[in-house]
Design a protein around this motif. Structure first.
Motif, PDB file in Angstrom:
ATOM      1  N   LYS A   1      30.876  -4.333  13.342  1.00 25.39           N
ATOM      2  CA  LYS A   1      31.370  -5.372  12.436  1.00 25.39           C
ATOM      3  C   LYS A   1      32.112  -4.707  11.274  1.00 25.39           C
ATOM      4  CE  LYS A   1      29.771  -9.298  14.182  1.00 25.39           C
ATOM      5  NZ  LYS A   1      28.670 -10.013  13.540  1.00 25.39           N
ATOM      6  N   VAL A   2      33.155  -3.991  11.626  1.00 30.41           N
ATOM      7  CA  VAL A   2      34.033  -3.343  10.654  1.00 30.41           C
ATOM      8  C   VAL A   2      35.437  -3.881  10.883  1.00 30.41           C
ATOM      9  CG1 VAL A   2      35.037  -1.160   9.899  1.00 30.41           C
ATOM     10  CG2 VAL A   2      32.624  -1.247  10.557  1.00 30.41           C
ATOM     11  N   ASP A   3      36.139  -4.226   9.817  1.00 31.07           N
ATOM     12  CA  ASP A   3      37.500  -4.727   9.951  1.00 31.07           C
ATOM     13  C   ASP A   3      38.410  -3.583  10.409  1.00 31.07           C
ATOM     14  OD1 ASP A   3      40.020  -5.845   9.740  1.00 31.07           O
ATOM     15  OD2 ASP A   3      39.625  -6.812   7.819  1.00 31.07           O
ATOM     16  N   PRO A   4      38.989  -3.686  11.603  1.00 27.91           N
ATOM     17  CA  PRO A   4      39.865  -2.608  12.093  1.00 27.91           C
ATOM     18  C   PRO A   4      41.026  -2.301  11.156  1.00 27.91           C
ATOM     19  CG  PRO A   4      39.344  -4.157  13.855  1.00 27.91           C
ATOM     20  CD  PRO A   4      38.857  -4.776  12.579  1.00 27.91           C
ATOM     21  N   LYS A   5      41.430  -3.278  10.323  1.00 29.08           N
ATOM     22  CA  LYS A   5      42.529  -3.041   9.390  1.00 29.08           C
ATOM     23  C   LYS A   5      42.137  -2.036   8.304  1.00 29.08           C
ATOM     24  CE  LYS A   5      44.355  -7.732  10.019  1.00 29.08           C
ATOM     25  NZ  LYS A   5      44.617  -9.042   9.371  1.00 29.08           N
ATOM     26  N   ASP A   6      40.837  -1.845   8.099  1.00 32.99           N
ATOM     27  CA  ASP A   6      40.368  -0.906   7.084  1.00 32.99           C
ATOM     28  C   ASP A   6      40.099   0.484   7.653  1.00 32.99           C
ATOM     29  OD1 ASP A   6      40.435  -2.983   5.246  1.00 32.99           O
ATOM     30  OD2 ASP A   6      38.344  -3.550   5.597  1.00 32.99           O
ATOM     31  N   VAL A   7      40.440   0.687   8.918  1.00 35.91           N
ATOM     32  CA  VAL A   7      40.134   1.953   9.596  1.00 35.91           C
ATOM     33  C   VAL A   7      41.428   2.593  10.083  1.00 35.91           C
ATOM     34  CG1 VAL A   7      38.929   2.999  11.567  1.00 35.91           C
ATOM     35  CG2 VAL A   7      37.883   1.077  10.344  1.00 35.91           C
ATOM     36  N   ASP A   8      41.513   3.912   9.923  1.00 36.69           N
ATOM     37  CA  ASP A   8      42.622   4.662  10.517  1.00 36.69           C
ATOM     38  C   ASP A   8      42.299   4.846  11.998  1.00 36.69           C
ATOM     39  OD1 ASP A   8      44.022   4.920   8.112  1.00 36.69           O
ATOM     40  OD2 ASP A   8      42.904   6.729   7.558  1.00 36.69           O
ATOM     41  N   LEU A   9      42.872   3.998  12.840  1.00 40.19           N
ATOM     42  CA  LEU A   9      42.541   4.010  14.263  1.00 40.19           C
ATOM     43  C   LEU A   9      43.036   5.291  14.935  1.00 40.19           C
ATOM     44  CD1 LEU A   9      43.406   0.294  15.137  1.00 40.19           C
ATOM     45  CD2 LEU A   9      41.164   1.270  14.606  1.00 40.19           C
ATOM     46  N   VAL A  10      42.170   5.843  15.780  1.00 44.22           N
ATOM     47  CA  VAL A  10      42.487   7.072  16.505  1.00 44.22           C
ATOM     48  C   VAL A  10      42.476   6.753  17.997  1.00 44.22           C
ATOM     49  CG1 VAL A  10      41.777   9.435  17.017  1.00 44.22           C
ATOM     50  CG2 VAL A  10      41.409   8.477  14.720  1.00 44.22           C
ATOM     51  N   PRO A  11      43.611   6.873  18.688  1.00 46.18           N
ATOM     52  CA  PRO A  11      43.649   6.572  20.127  1.00 46.18           C
ATOM     53  C   PRO A  11      42.582   7.366  20.886  1.00 46.18           C
ATOM     54  CG  PRO A  11      45.871   6.872  19.275  1.00 46.18           C
ATOM     55  CD  PRO A  11      44.929   7.273  18.167  1.00 46.18           C
ATOM     56  N   GLY A  12      41.873   6.674  21.774  1.00 45.02           N
ATOM     57  CA  GLY A  12      40.819   7.322  22.539  1.00 45.02           C
ATOM     58  C   GLY A  12      39.481   7.383  21.829  1.00 45.02           C
ATOM     59  N   PHE A  13      39.458   6.936  20.561  1.00 47.78           N
ATOM     60  CA  PHE A  13      38.198   6.953  19.788  1.00 47.78           C
ATOM     61  C   PHE A  13      37.900   5.588  19.180  1.00 47.78           C
ATOM     62  CE2 PHE A  13      36.018   7.983  15.646  1.00 47.78           C
ATOM     63  CZ  PHE A  13      34.774   8.242  16.212  1.00 47.78           C
ATOM     64  N   THR A  14      38.860   4.991  18.507  1.00 47.45           N
ATOM     65  CA  THR A  14      38.663   3.671  17.902  1.00 47.45           C
ATOM     66  C   THR A  14      39.795   2.743  18.320  1.00 47.45           C
ATOM     67  OG1 THR A  14      39.731   4.531  15.891  1.00 47.45           O
ATOM     68  CG2 THR A  14      37.323   4.419  15.901  1.00 47.45           C
ATOM     69  N   ARG A  15      39.439   1.444  18.484  1.00 48.43           N
ATOM     70  CA  ARG A  15      40.442   0.483  18.961  1.00 48.43           C
ATOM     71  C   ARG A  15      40.171  -0.886  18.340  1.00 48.43           C
ATOM     72  NH1 ARG A  15      41.634  -2.507  24.403  1.00 48.43           N
ATOM     73  NH2 ARG A  15      39.391  -2.375  24.790  1.00 48.43           N
ATOM     74  N   ASN A  16      41.232  -1.572  17.969  1.00 53.12           N
ATOM     75  CA  ASN A  16      41.146  -2.931  17.458  1.00 53.12           C
ATOM     76  C   ASN A  16      41.061  -3.892  18.646  1.00 53.12           C
ATOM     77  OD1 ASN A  16      41.459  -5.445  16.287  1.00 53.12           O
ATOM     78  ND2 ASN A  16      43.230  -4.898  15.055  1.00 53.12           N
ATOM     79  N   VAL A  17      39.931  -4.602  18.771  1.00 54.45           N
ATOM     80  CA  VAL A  17      39.749  -5.527  19.892  1.00 54.45           C
ATOM     81  C   VAL A  17      39.670  -6.973  19.391  1.00 54.45           C
ATOM     82  CG1 VAL A  17      38.698  -3.838  21.429  1.00 54.45           C
ATOM     83  CG2 VAL A  17      37.249  -5.136  19.849  1.00 54.45           C
ATOM     84  N   THR A  18      40.233  -7.223  18.218  1.00 62.42           N
ATOM     85  CA  THR A  18      40.250  -8.580  17.678  1.00 62.42           C
ATOM     86  C   THR A  18      40.948  -9.515  18.662  1.00 62.42           C
ATOM     87  OG1 THR A  18      40.371  -7.705  15.425  1.00 62.42           O
ATOM     88  CG2 THR A  18      40.950 -10.017  15.742  1.00 62.42           C
TER      89      THR A  18
END
Length: 296
Positions: free
Chosen positions: A245-262
């Motif tokens: 429950k973290v807003d993906p807009k507040d995260v520096d997304l890293v391909p293969g590690f974090t992804r916005n699934v909104t």
């Protein structure tokens, strides 16, 4: 919250906003029921639900949480020693009337929601002006999932909710188990299997702090305080997925590690997907875990 002070900032300085109790219990109930999903992570089903002539009572609020668990919410304006026992009485009634509850869910939320009701962990949430230390102790002695939540109104348009005590009927997390979680996480090795990696994630999430409850769902494990803050999916062949429950807009997304699934369909709740392949990934994700726990 008894020690919390809230201030309104102005150009001339700051002005304290004094906390206050509601004028009537119904004021708290009406506000929570109108915004139950946002405040508690619970979908509202019914208000003042009658339990029949034999029991002769009325449940303040009925709902269904993010994992499909039935929820009873009881309210008290101030301190009331009977709120826990009253709620447990209704919880026992609910367990004896499962078909009636599922019929209510079907009417309000549809057949799919009704077919996915999770009866392994029905919950009682007590919202009151305050609780005593005896209330907190009583909760710890029960095997039901119970949350004690203290409320305060601030000014005319602010409300604060504070979890005073939280116990899950499924698992109880202690300081000893948190130390064990840290030790096992440290002992994880690079060649660990995905099952072992999932165990490491499980213990890391349980070890974030007091009052973490784990709920076993068919498609995932949910970790909650008052609401879900993380969902762990069964391990895949090469990775473990966690939804936060973290807003993906507040995260520096890293391909293969974090992804916005909104807006994308997935098991569990949360808009940030974290992909874990090694114990080092679990270490990298710790700050995200803590941020999601704090938001829960």
């Amino acid at each position: 919250m008894s020690g919390l002070k809230l201030f309104h900032t102005t150009k001339g300085g700051v002005i304290e906003v004094a906390p206050r109790l509601a004028e009537a219990e119904a004021d708290v109930q009406g506000l929570v029921e109108a915004h139950m999903e946002t405040l508690l992570g619970v979908r509202f089903l019914a208000s003042e639900y009658g339990t029949g002539s034999v029991h002769g009572g009325r449940i303040d609020s009925l709902g269904l949480d993010e994992n499909g668990s039935p929820v009873i919410v009881e309210y008290k304006r101030g301190v009331d020693a009977g709120v826990i026992n009253q709620g447990l009485f209704y919880l026992s009634w609910l367990m004896d009337h499962r078909a009636e509850f599922e019929h209510l869910v079907r009417d309000q939320l549809g057949a799919t929601a009704a077919s996915q009701v999770l009866w392994s962990g029905p919950r009682l949430i007590c919202i009151a002006g305050d609780f005593t230390r005896y209330d907190a102790h009583a909760v710890s002695e029960h095997r039901r999932s119970i949350d004690l939540v203290r409320y305060r109104f601030f000014g005319s348009d602010l409300i604060g909710l504070e979890t005073v005590a939280s116990v899950s009927g499924a698992i109880r997390v202690t300081r000893r188990s948190r130390r064990k979680a840290v030790a096992r996480a440290a002992a994880a090795v690079q060649g660990a299997s995905m099952v072992e990696l999932a165990d490491t994630v499980d213990e890391a999430l349980l070890g974030l702090g007091d009052g973490v409850n784990r709920v076993e769902h068919k498609q995932y494990r949910a970790y909650q305080r008052l609401r879900n803050f993380a969902c762990l999916c069964p391990p895949q062949r090469s990775k473990v997925l966690v939804y936060l429950k973290v807003d993906p807009k507040d995260v520096d997304l890293v391909p293969g590690f974090t992804r916005n699934v909104t807006g994308l369909g997935h098991h569990g709740t949360g808009d940030l997907e974290v992909q874990l392949r090694t114990p080092r990934d679990v270490e990298r994700a710790q700050d995200l875990f803590r941020a999601s726990y704090a938001a829960g």
